[in-house]
Write an enzyme that holds these catalytic residues in place. Structure first.
Site, PDB file in Angstrom:
ATOM      1  N   CYS A  37      54.462  26.127  72.578  1.00 58.71           N
ATOM      2  CA  CYS A  37      55.169  25.713  71.364  1.00 58.71           C
ATOM      3  C   CYS A  37      55.583  26.991  70.633  1.00 58.71           C
ATOM      4  O   CYS A  37      55.661  28.050  71.251  1.00 58.71           O
ATOM      5  CB  CYS A  37      54.321  24.777  70.498  1.00 58.71           C
ATOM      6  SG  CYS A  37      52.893  25.521  69.706  1.00 58.71           S
ATOM      7  N   ARG A  75      51.084  22.115  68.056  1.00 54.06           N
ATOM      8  CA  ARG A  75      51.427  21.224  69.172  1.00 54.06           C
ATOM      9  C   ARG A  75      50.811  21.623  70.496  1.00 54.06           C
ATOM     10  O   ARG A  75      50.202  20.784  71.186  1.00 54.06           O
ATOM     11  CB  ARG A  75      52.953  21.132  69.325  1.00 54.06           C
ATOM     12  CG  ARG A  75      53.630  20.462  68.150  1.00 54.06           C
ATOM     13  CD  ARG A  75      55.126  20.560  68.227  1.00 54.06           C
ATOM     14  NE  ARG A  75      55.542  21.957  67.998  1.00 54.06           N
ATOM     15  CZ  ARG A  75      56.792  22.371  68.059  1.00 54.06           C
ATOM     16  NH1 ARG A  75      57.763  21.522  68.361  1.00 54.06           N
ATOM     17  NH2 ARG A  75      57.095  23.630  67.822  1.00 54.06           N
ATOM     18  N   ASP A  88      57.430  19.043  65.199  1.00 54.45           N
ATOM     19  CA  ASP A  88      56.589  20.141  64.735  1.00 54.45           C
ATOM     20  C   ASP A  88      56.053  19.807  63.346  1.00 54.45           C
ATOM     21  O   ASP A  88      56.810  19.757  62.383  1.00 54.45           O
ATOM     22  CB  ASP A  88      57.393  21.435  64.688  1.00 54.45           C
ATOM     23  CG  ASP A  88      56.540  22.661  64.385  1.00 54.45           C
ATOM     24  OD1 ASP A  88      55.323  22.510  64.132  1.00 54.45           O
ATOM     25  OD2 ASP A  88      57.093  23.770  64.408  1.00 54.45           O
TER      26      ASP A  88
END
Length: 156
Positions: free
Chosen positions: A11, A17, A124
C-alpha cells in the site's frame, strides 16, 4: 506457487491496508499449519520503522489480530525480489511494483481475488475516523478470503 512461497502486500504508507491484509491472510494460513507460506507487507512511500496506524491497530484488535509488532518498510527492488506474489491495494502501486521488477508477479489485490484483469482500488482509511478503518477491513476480508482460495489451489 509451491508450499514455500512469499506473498507481499503493498500500500502507500504500510501502516493501514497492507498490514491489515497481511494479518488477515496470516489468519487463514495459520488455520492450515502444514502450509509454509510467508506473508509480508511494504509501502511505496512508507517511513521505515513506523508502527501500524492507531485505527488499523484498533480494528485489527477487534478481530483478534495484533498489529503491535508491525513496523513499516519501504518497497524496494530487494523486497520485490523476495516475493513470489505481489498484491497491491491500487493500480498506481502495481505500476510502482512493476517498475521495481515485479513484472508478472504483481496484481492489484481486487483483480487477483476476482481472477480478472482489473479490479477496484481498496479504500485508504488513513487519517480518517475509526469507522473508515472498519470499512476498509470489511472491504479486505472477502478479497483476502478469495485470494486464500486461489493460493491454496496452487499450494496443493
Amino acid at each position: 506457487m509451491n508450499a514455500s512461497r512469499h506473498v507481499l502486500f503493498v500500500c502507500s504508507g504500510n501502516t493501514c491496508r497492507s498490514p491489515l491484509a497481511a494479518a488477515l491472510l496470516r489468519a487463514h494460513v495459520g488455520a492450515v499449519p502444514d502450509r509454509a507460506l510467508t506473508v509480508s507487507s511494504a509501502g511505496t512511500s512508507a517511513w521505515d520503522g513506523s508502527p501500524a496506524s492507531e485505527g488499523a491497530y484498533l480494528v485489527a484488535l477487534e478481530r483478534g489480530m495484533d498489529l503491535g509488532p508491525h513496523r513499516a518498510r519501504v518497497l524496494t527492488t530487494e523486497v520485490i525480489r523476495s516475493a513470489d506474489l505481489v498484491l497491491t491495494m491500487t493500480a498506481a502501486q502495481a505500476v510502482r511494483a512493476h517498475e521495481l521488477g515485479a513484472a508478472a508477479r504483481v496484481h492489484t489485490l481486487a483483480a487477483y481475488a476476482m481472477g480478472t484483469e482489473r479490479g477496484p482500488d481498496v479504500s485508504d482509511p488513513f487519517g480518517g475516523p475509526l469507522e473508515g478503518y472498519r470499512a476498509t477491513l470489511e472491504e479486505l476480508e472477502p478479497l483476502i478470503a478469495a485470494t486464500w482460495e486461489r493460493i491454496q489451489g496452487r499450494l496443493r
